[in-house]
Scaffold this active site. Structure first.
Site, PDB file in Angstrom:
ATOM      1  CB  SER A  81      -0.873  -0.005   1.255  1.00 28.28           C
ATOM      2  OG  SER A  81      -1.468   1.258   1.482  1.00 28.28           O
ATOM      3  CE1 TYR A  95      -4.173  -1.442   4.926  1.00 27.83           C
ATOM      4  CE2 TYR A  95      -3.175   0.724   4.721  1.00 27.83           C
ATOM      5  CZ  TYR A  95      -3.685  -0.423   4.145  1.00 27.83           C
ATOM      6  OH  TYR A  95      -3.675  -0.552   2.773  1.00 27.83           O
ATOM      7  CE  LYS A 114      -1.662  -3.608   3.370  1.00 28.34           C
ATOM      8  NZ  LYS A 114      -1.790  -4.821   2.531  1.00 28.34           N
TER       9      LYS A 114
END
Length: 203
Positions: free
Chosen positions: A49, A61, A65
């Site tokens: 991402s 998150y 990533k």
């Protein structure tokens, strides 16, 4: 994705699930398939991402990533000797259930309601109302998910796949360039998108 909120609103469990799924799960699948992939001189395509290049929100998150990026880079170098090509897809913000702003704000509100009074006082009662604007997120959403699929297809079938695929106008023209800028510039632009806590204005 897990909840996105200021770090001091969260506990370890809020970080655990996105890291377990996005990073540990990805590593587990990859290393279990590696013997067959090496034997076939195949390809590995993982999805990271722009949040793996620039931490644009709090929560698990972005750390998950960033971990995918590090794992993928080392894996790519390890596999070169075996003729295995490794690529990483880096999508920007696309309109999917993960980026449903209403759902994100509801998760944030649930966490806010459970915070101790002292923390709420530090941030100010109007902090969550300001967070609902999320101007940058709304402006950056891509709607054509086929762009990601096309990059996956290229990574799997082309003679010379790319090591990294940056997907989406926001990723190409905002997030990726911003990730290469000095930290002061990054902080200035990202903090302009959110309301500062009330405590930051006190001496």
């Amino acid at each position: 994705m897990g909840p996105t909120a200021p770090t001091d609103w969260l506990d370890i469990e809020h970080f655990r699930e996105p890291i377990e799924v996005n990073l540990i799960g990805l590593i587990n699948v990859t290393i279990n398939m590696l013997p067959l992939v090496k034997q076939a001189k195949g390809r590995i395509v993982n999805v990271s991402s722009t949040g793996g290049r620039l931490a644009f929100c709090g929560g698990g998150y972005c750390p998950s990533k960033f971990g995918v990026e590090g794992f993928n880079d080392s894996l790519r170098r390890d596999m070169k000797a075996f003729g295995v090509k490794v690529s990483c897809i880096q999508p920007g913000l696309f309109k999917t259930p993960l980026t449903d702003l209403e759902k994100i704000l509801k998760e944030k509100e649930v966490i806010w309601n459970r915070l101790p009074p002292d923390t709420k006082k530090q941030y100010g009662e109007d902090f969550t109302d300001a967070a609902k604007k999320e101007k940058l997120t709304k402006a950056c959403l891509n709607t054509d998910i086929s762009l990601v699929v096309e990059c996956m297809e290229h990574a799997l079938t082309s003679l010379h796949p790319c090591a990294h695929y940056v997907v989406g106008q926001d990723a190409k023209w905002f997030w990726t360039p911003l990730s290469r800028m000095p930290a002061g510039v990054q902080d200035f632009l990202l903090l302009r998108n959110r309301e500062e806590p009330a405590v930051s204005h006190r001496k």
